[in-house]
Design a protein around this motif. Sequence first.
Motif, PDB file in Angstrom:
ATOM      1  N   ASN A 387       0.863  -1.182   0.000  1.00 53.01           N
ATOM      2  CA  ASN A 387       0.000   0.000   0.000  1.00 53.01           C
ATOM      3  C   ASN A 387       0.899   1.231   0.000  1.00 53.01           C
ATOM      4  O   ASN A 387       1.566   1.513   1.002  1.00 53.01           O
ATOM      5  CB  ASN A 387      -0.907  -0.024   1.229  1.00 53.01           C
ATOM      6  CG  ASN A 387      -1.909   1.115   1.246  1.00 53.01           C
ATOM      7  OD1 ASN A 387      -1.753   2.105   0.533  1.00 53.01           O
ATOM      8  ND2 ASN A 387      -2.933   0.992   2.060  1.00 53.01           N
ATOM      9  N   PHE A 388       0.933   1.937  -1.116  1.00 54.79           N
ATOM     10  CA  PHE A 388       1.875   3.050  -1.241  1.00 54.79           C
ATOM     11  C   PHE A 388       1.468   4.257  -0.400  1.00 54.79           C
ATOM     12  O   PHE A 388       2.236   5.214  -0.262  1.00 54.79           O
ATOM     13  CB  PHE A 388       2.043   3.461  -2.706  1.00 54.79           C
ATOM     14  CG  PHE A 388       0.848   4.150  -3.318  1.00 54.79           C
ATOM     15  CD1 PHE A 388       0.661   5.514  -3.185  1.00 54.79           C
ATOM     16  CD2 PHE A 388      -0.083   3.414  -4.036  1.00 54.79           C
ATOM     17  CE1 PHE A 388      -0.428   6.146  -3.758  1.00 54.79           C
ATOM     18  CE2 PHE A 388      -1.181   4.035  -4.605  1.00 54.79           C
ATOM     19  CZ  PHE A 388      -1.362   5.402  -4.470  1.00 54.79           C
ATOM     20  N   THR A 389       0.267   4.227   0.194  1.00 56.13           N
ATOM     21  CA  THR A 389      -0.173   5.356   1.030  1.00 56.13           C
ATOM     22  C   THR A 389       0.143   5.142   2.502  1.00 56.13           C
ATOM     23  O   THR A 389      -0.117   6.019   3.317  1.00 56.13           O
ATOM     24  CB  THR A 389      -1.686   5.588   0.877  1.00 56.13           C
ATOM     25  OG1 THR A 389      -2.405   4.476   1.425  1.00 56.13           O
ATOM     26  CG2 THR A 389      -2.078   5.770  -0.576  1.00 56.13           C
ATOM     27  N   SER A 390       0.670   3.980   2.873  1.00 56.55           N
ATOM     28  CA  SER A 390       0.850   3.669   4.298  1.00 56.55           C
ATOM     29  C   SER A 390       2.282   3.946   4.756  1.00 56.55           C
ATOM     30  O   SER A 390       3.141   3.069   4.785  1.00 56.55           O
ATOM     31  CB  SER A 390       0.485   2.208   4.587  1.00 56.55           C
ATOM     32  OG  SER A 390       1.293   1.335   3.810  1.00 56.55           O
ATOM     33  N   GLY A 391       2.534   5.208   5.062  1.00 53.03           N
ATOM     34  CA  GLY A 391       3.801   5.602   5.666  1.00 53.03           C
ATOM     35  C   GLY A 391       5.010   5.238   4.832  1.00 53.03           C
ATOM     36  O   GLY A 391       5.073   5.510   3.627  1.00 53.03           O
ATOM     37  N   ALA A 397       9.439  -1.775   0.885  1.00 60.04           N
ATOM     38  CA  ALA A 397       9.269  -2.672  -0.262  1.00 60.04           C
ATOM     39  C   ALA A 397      10.431  -2.522  -1.250  1.00 60.04           C
ATOM     40  O   ALA A 397      10.957  -3.521  -1.781  1.00 60.04           O
ATOM     41  CB  ALA A 397       7.939  -2.395  -0.948  1.00 60.04           C
ATOM     42  N   GLU A 398      10.852  -1.286  -1.495  1.00 56.45           N
ATOM     43  CA  GLU A 398      11.975  -1.047  -2.398  1.00 56.45           C
ATOM     44  C   GLU A 398      13.256  -1.655  -1.833  1.00 56.45           C
ATOM     45  O   GLU A 398      14.082  -2.220  -2.569  1.00 56.45           O
ATOM     46  CB  GLU A 398      12.164   0.460  -2.609  1.00 56.45           C
ATOM     47  CG  GLU A 398      11.031   1.154  -3.337  1.00 56.45           C
ATOM     48  CD  GLU A 398      11.015   0.896  -4.833  1.00 56.45           C
ATOM     49  OE1 GLU A 398      11.927   0.180  -5.321  1.00 56.45           O
ATOM     50  OE2 GLU A 398      10.092   1.393  -5.508  1.00 56.45           O
ATOM     51  N   ASN A 399      13.425  -1.560  -0.521  1.00 57.94           N
ATOM     52  CA  ASN A 399      14.593  -2.141   0.134  1.00 57.94           C
ATOM     53  C   ASN A 399      14.593  -3.660  -0.024  1.00 57.94           C
ATOM     54  O   ASN A 399      15.631  -4.267  -0.323  1.00 57.94           O
ATOM     55  CB  ASN A 399      14.599  -1.743   1.614  1.00 57.94           C
ATOM     56  CG  ASN A 399      15.871  -2.143   2.327  1.00 57.94           C
ATOM     57  OD1 ASN A 399      16.137  -3.314   2.523  1.00 57.94           O
ATOM     58  ND2 ASN A 399      16.649  -1.157   2.745  1.00 57.94           N
ATOM     59  N   VAL A 411      11.896  -9.038  -8.529  1.00 56.92           N
ATOM     60  CA  VAL A 411      10.717  -8.586  -7.787  1.00 56.92           C
ATOM     61  C   VAL A 411      10.071  -7.426  -8.530  1.00 56.92           C
ATOM     62  O   VAL A 411      10.745  -6.465  -8.925  1.00 56.92           O
ATOM     63  CB  VAL A 411      11.093  -8.132  -6.355  1.00 56.92           C
ATOM     64  CG1 VAL A 411       9.865  -7.556  -5.644  1.00 56.92           C
ATOM     65  CG2 VAL A 411      11.675  -9.291  -5.561  1.00 56.92           C
ATOM     66  N   ASN A 412       8.769  -7.525  -8.703  1.00 56.30           N
ATOM     67  CA  ASN A 412       7.975  -6.437  -9.282  1.00 56.30           C
ATOM     68  C   ASN A 412       7.070  -5.884  -8.191  1.00 56.30           C
ATOM     69  O   ASN A 412       6.235  -6.611  -7.641  1.00 56.30           O
ATOM     70  CB  ASN A 412       7.132  -6.947 -10.451  1.00 56.30           C
ATOM     71  CG  ASN A 412       6.170  -5.893 -10.959  1.00 56.30           C
ATOM     72  OD1 ASN A 412       6.551  -4.756 -11.202  1.00 56.30           O
ATOM     73  ND2 ASN A 412       4.900  -6.277 -11.100  1.00 56.30           N
ATOM     74  N   ILE A 413       7.245  -4.620  -7.855  1.00 53.93           N
ATOM     75  CA  ILE A 413       6.432  -4.010  -6.798  1.00 53.93           C
ATOM     76  C   ILE A 413       5.113  -3.517  -7.387  1.00 53.93           C
ATOM     77  O   ILE A 413       5.105  -2.746  -8.351  1.00 53.93           O
ATOM     78  CB  ILE A 413       7.179  -2.850  -6.120  1.00 53.93           C
ATOM     79  CG1 ILE A 413       8.420  -3.379  -5.392  1.00 53.93           C
ATOM     80  CG2 ILE A 413       6.263  -2.121  -5.133  1.00 53.93           C
ATOM     81  CD1 ILE A 413       9.253  -2.292  -4.736  1.00 53.93           C
ATOM     82  N   ILE A 414       4.025  -3.971  -6.798  1.00 48.70           N
ATOM     83  CA  ILE A 414       2.693  -3.486  -7.172  1.00 48.70           C
ATOM     84  C   ILE A 414       2.270  -2.462  -6.137  1.00 48.70           C
ATOM     85  O   ILE A 414       2.049  -2.795  -4.972  1.00 48.70           O
ATOM     86  CB  ILE A 414       1.669  -4.640  -7.233  1.00 48.70           C
ATOM     87  CG1 ILE A 414       2.079  -5.647  -8.309  1.00 48.70           C
ATOM     88  CG2 ILE A 414       0.264  -4.103  -7.502  1.00 48.70           C
ATOM     89  CD1 ILE A 414       1.168  -6.860  -8.385  1.00 48.70           C
ATOM     90  N   LYS A 415       2.182  -1.206  -6.569  1.00 49.36           N
ATOM     91  CA  LYS A 415       1.826  -0.113  -5.665  1.00 49.36           C
ATOM     92  C   LYS A 415       0.315   0.055  -5.676  1.00 49.36           C
ATOM     93  O   LYS A 415      -0.262   0.585  -6.633  1.00 49.36           O
ATOM     94  CB  LYS A 415       2.519   1.174  -6.094  1.00 49.36           C
ATOM     95  CG  LYS A 415       4.037   1.049  -6.150  1.00 49.36           C
ATOM     96  CD  LYS A 415       4.682   2.289  -6.758  1.00 49.36           C
ATOM     97  CE  LYS A 415       6.177   2.098  -6.930  1.00 49.36           C
ATOM     98  NZ  LYS A 415       6.805   3.285  -7.575  1.00 49.36           N
ATOM     99  N   ALA A 416      -0.330  -0.400  -4.597  1.00 51.83           N
ATOM    100  CA  ALA A 416      -1.797  -0.388  -4.531  1.00 51.83           C
ATOM    101  C   ALA A 416      -2.293   0.754  -3.654  1.00 51.83           C
ATOM    102  O   ALA A 416      -1.667   1.083  -2.641  1.00 51.83           O
ATOM    103  CB  ALA A 416      -2.295  -1.721  -3.985  1.00 51.83           C
TER     104      ALA A 416
END
Length: 532
Positions: A387-391, A397-399, A411-416
């Motif tokens: 959840n890209f809105t949670s702090g 996730a990027e780390n 790894v593919n990050i899905i920003k929800a």
Amino acid sequence: MKSSFLKYIFVIVVIGLVVYSVYLVYGKKDNNANDYETVKVSKEEEIIDNIRIPIVKFDTINPILSNNAQIQNISKLVYEPLLTITEDYKIELCLAKEWSKVSDAAYVIKLKDNVKWNDGTLFTAKDVQFTIDRLKDSNVKSIYTNNVENIIGVEVIDNTTVRINLDREVPFFEYNLIFPIMSYKYYENEDFVATSKNINPVGTGKFKVVNDNGNVILKLNENWWNIEEKDCKLNQIKIIKYGNMGEVYKAFKIGNIDIINTDSLDIQNYIGTIGYNLKTYKGRELDYLAFNCNNEELSNKEIRQAISYAIDKQNIVSAIYWDKYYIANFPLDYGSYLYEDGKVIYEYNIDKAKSLLIENGWEFKNKTWQKTKDYRTLKLSFNLVVNFTSGKRLEVAENIKNSLEILGIKVNIIKANDVTYKKYLENKNYDMILTGKYTALSPNLSSYFGEENLANYNNETAKQILNDVKNIREEKILKEKYNNLIDIYKEDMPYVYLYWNRSSLICSSELMGDIKPNRYNLFYKINTWYRQ
């Protein structure tokens, strides 16, 4: 004649010298003793028998009605629950003398019979019934409402006995019985929410509320039942109201208040780095990575273990949370007596991660891990939902992505957003998901290892342990069961627990005593506290 006179003078001088010597030895010693007594008295006089605690946006001192976390902390000094929680998170008797789980969905509680409210009236079972009824009242908005949501009835058997009936079995329901009990007689024929009696309601605790022209003062309760802990160096606690935290920081710096409890990571930017004592403790926010064990590759525990070794938790805590969060190893490692320190440790080790993959038949080829199965070429590549809105979780996730790509796992990050993220959680249609939980005070781990957990993890032995511990009260057996569960987790690794948030109790350098806060109670051993 002259010779006799000289002899006489000599004798007088000798006697004078002897007297003076005696004075120097004994008289000086007495004076030093007097000086010592003076210093001792002076030091005693320096001990101040009150402390000052700030409240921002004060609403009400009634703990059932207050939504102010600071009030909830302070309320533990005035109001008491049936059961309380110790420094190492054991359940402990308070207003209850004993309790028993008489069926899957019923508890009988015997109350102490020597307890009085601070106005002198007797504490009875009717007070317990009254409090639970208030918490279940739709007009009462309380942080304790969830504690009683499964209660369908309270029976008063006699003045010191109640039976609590639930709509279903709730594991470790006794940990719900930590809400403050309020007086039935005090509120009789009153509107509980609107009455002016909420200015200084009565309690059964160590301190009582005294309203002094709108100022809230806590004074020692002369009617307190707990004889063993009745002695206290403090006679008074002054609650000082402020409009915002900026005012609190300023008041602390100039010495007008004695403690600040905060979750802020940058508190030193406001109060500096010297002139106070810092007591930190693990908060209730646990962030973790959940694997989907139904995923073809992630159903293999060796891959989950390899990923666990590849994630550098220390780097996450240092780089993203400035070394002000705590590394997590298991949901009970916040200080629970059921967790043995160091029991689960997957330290960062890329070589170990690679060895696990190789042992499991994977080959690093063309910059990725590959394996042939049923004439198909499998590759280690996963989606990670966040959840890209949670702090700061997107940074985390990027780390994690960077760490896994060093290992060779793509790894593919899905920003929800909030809505999409919730759907991922509900449908469990992810490879991995970065999430978190505001953890309960009870040791119930059903959400991680029971039915419908986020990892789609299924282990019958773990489920049996969860079923067993619900009805075990012997500490030794309970510890053995949880140790077995921890061993299963360490072997299967359906989750990677990452970090706990940190809370801080900042104390004036003048505040003395045995100060040991945890996330349930800031005021353990407050009888030893004083201000100097």
